[in-house]
Design a protein around this motif. Structure first.
Motif, PDB file in Angstrom:
ATOM      1  N   GLN A   1     -57.932  21.043 -44.691  1.00 50.59           N
ATOM      2  CA  GLN A   1     -58.173  22.450 -44.396  1.00 50.59           C
ATOM      3  C   GLN A   1     -59.667  22.652 -44.287  1.00 50.59           C
ATOM      4  N   GLY A   2     -60.114  23.013 -43.087  1.00 49.38           N
ATOM      5  CA  GLY A   2     -61.540  23.186 -42.832  1.00 49.38           C
ATOM      6  C   GLY A   2     -61.950  22.385 -41.614  1.00 49.38           C
ATOM      7  N   LYS A   3     -63.186  22.591 -41.207  1.00 47.96           N
ATOM      8  CA  LYS A   3     -63.732  21.953 -40.015  1.00 47.96           C
ATOM      9  C   LYS A   3     -63.973  20.457 -40.247  1.00 47.96           C
ATOM     10  N   VAL A   4     -63.638  19.646 -39.241  1.00 46.63           N
ATOM     11  CA  VAL A   4     -63.874  18.206 -39.292  1.00 46.63           C
ATOM     12  C   VAL A   4     -64.869  17.861 -38.186  1.00 46.63           C
ATOM     13  N   THR A   5     -65.973  17.200 -38.560  1.00 41.36           N
ATOM     14  CA  THR A   5     -67.011  16.818 -37.609  1.00 41.36           C
ATOM     15  C   THR A   5     -67.347  15.348 -37.790  1.00 41.36           C
ATOM     16  N   THR A   6     -67.465  14.618 -36.669  1.00 43.54           N
ATOM     17  CA  THR A   6     -67.867  13.218 -36.710  1.00 43.54           C
ATOM     18  C   THR A   6     -68.659  12.895 -35.454  1.00 43.54           C
ATOM     19  N   GLU A   7     -69.603  11.964 -35.579  1.00 44.93           N
ATOM     20  CA  GLU A   7     -70.311  11.477 -34.400  1.00 44.93           C
ATOM     21  C   GLU A   7     -69.496  10.413 -33.685  1.00 44.93           C
ATOM     22  N   GLY A   8     -68.504   9.856 -34.357  1.00 43.71           N
ATOM     23  CA  GLY A   8     -67.690   8.774 -33.803  1.00 43.71           C
ATOM     24  C   GLY A   8     -66.373   9.265 -33.254  1.00 43.71           C
ATOM     25  N   HIS A   9     -65.416   8.330 -33.196  1.00 43.33           N
ATOM     26  CA  HIS A   9     -64.063   8.615 -32.735  1.00 43.33           C
ATOM     27  C   HIS A   9     -63.219   9.078 -33.917  1.00 43.33           C
ATOM     28  N   ILE A  10     -62.103   9.761 -33.611  1.00 45.25           N
ATOM     29  CA  ILE A  10     -61.193  10.189 -34.676  1.00 45.25           C
ATOM     30  C   ILE A  10     -59.749  10.090 -34.194  1.00 45.25           C
ATOM     31  N   ASP A  11     -58.897   9.510 -35.026  1.00 44.43           N
ATOM     32  CA  ASP A  11     -57.448   9.462 -34.800  1.00 44.43           C
ATOM     33  C   ASP A  11     -56.808  10.390 -35.815  1.00 44.43           C
ATOM     34  N   ILE A  12     -56.113  11.405 -35.332  1.00 42.64           N
ATOM     35  CA  ILE A  12     -55.494  12.393 -36.206  1.00 42.64           C
ATOM     36  C   ILE A  12     -53.985  12.175 -36.193  1.00 42.64           C
ATOM     37  N   ASN A  13     -53.473  11.619 -37.275  1.00 36.98           N
ATOM     38  CA  ASN A  13     -52.040  11.405 -37.417  1.00 36.98           C
ATOM     39  C   ASN A  13     -51.431  12.445 -38.350  1.00 36.98           C
ATOM     40  N   GLY A  14     -52.266  13.107 -39.129  1.00 39.86           N
ATOM     41  CA  GLY A  14     -51.824  14.090 -40.103  1.00 39.86           C
ATOM     42  C   GLY A  14     -52.004  15.502 -39.580  1.00 39.86           C
ATOM     43  N   THR A  15     -52.386  16.401 -40.489  1.00 35.74           N
ATOM     44  CA  THR A  15     -52.516  17.820 -40.168  1.00 35.74           C
ATOM     45  C   THR A  15     -53.929  18.288 -40.464  1.00 35.74           C
ATOM     46  N   ILE A  16     -54.525  19.012 -39.512  1.00 34.46           N
ATOM     47  CA  ILE A  16     -55.837  19.620 -39.712  1.00 34.46           C
ATOM     48  C   ILE A  16     -55.713  21.104 -39.406  1.00 34.46           C
ATOM     49  N   ASP A  17     -56.108  21.918 -40.376  1.00 34.34           N
ATOM     50  CA  ASP A  17     -56.146  23.361 -40.199  1.00 34.34           C
ATOM     51  C   ASP A  17     -57.617  23.752 -40.133  1.00 34.34           C
TER      52      ASP A  17
END
Length: 194
Positions: free
Chosen positions: A69-85
């Motif tokens: 829960q909250g903002k996700v920031t990365t300079e790289g790649h991201i694989d999202i298999n779960g849940t992001i709010d």
């Protein structure tokens, strides 16, 4: 057989004299010694070797049993298999196999049997497979869709709607390809070429 550390020491020793100064031969100035984790590149200006940044971005993986829960920031790649709010911003590519409620922006965005409730902005491509449901506007260089989209699509170049694609919103693109079975409910705008 030389071990990992011995191989590194030997390569490092070949690049530098025992006092740490660099060799001044033309062949040494052009050499690149590559280690499994760190790459040393000879600087042709002064002959010094310095570590270089990895050419590939690291991949952050959000597992299917994880909720953020909250903002996700990365300079790289991201694989999202779960849940992001929350919003997701990446300097690299984004692959969504889970659920995101928030805006998503990155280089290339691939959606695989996912649910996305938010706007999508990609520097290059957006790819949406047949099992994905997207609610929000899409802005990208190109789009290949085979899933459901509820929102406006603004693409700099090409849009390809595959046979299971459904778009409820306006589409603006340089070109539009529609396979038999795809559906569009909205206006289509293809600007004139100069």
């Amino acid at each position: 057989m030389m071990g990992y550390k011995d191989n590194f020491k030997s390569a490092f020793g070949e690049m530098f004299n025992s006092d740490g100064s660099s060799q001044n031969t033309d062949a040494a100035a052009d050499e690149t010694t590559q280690d499994e984790e760190l790459v040393f590149i000879r600087d042709n200006n002064n002959g010094d070797a310095s570590p270089s940044a990895p050419k590939e971005y690291p991949v952050t993986v959000i597992s299917n049993v994880t909720t953020i829960q909250g903002k996700v920031t990365t300079e790289g790649h991201i694989d999202i298999n779960g849940t992001i709010d929350g919003d997701v911003e990446a300097g690299g590519n984004i692959r969504i196999k889970g659920t995101v409620t928030g805006n998503v922006s990155g280089n290339k965005i691939e959606m695989i049997s996912c649910v996305l409730n938010g706007n999508t902005t990609a520097k290059t491509d957006v790819v949406i497979d047949g099992g994905s449901n997207v609610t929000g506007d899409i802005t990208a260089d190109s789009l290949v869709a085979n899933g459901k989209v509820k929102g406006n699509v603004t693409v700099e170049n090409n849009v390809l709607l595959q046979s299971k694609a459904s778009i409820k919103g306006d589409v603006t693109a340089k070109s539009l390809g529609v396979e038999n079975g795809a559906a569009i409910s909205g206006s289509i705008s293809i600007p004139e070429s100069n």
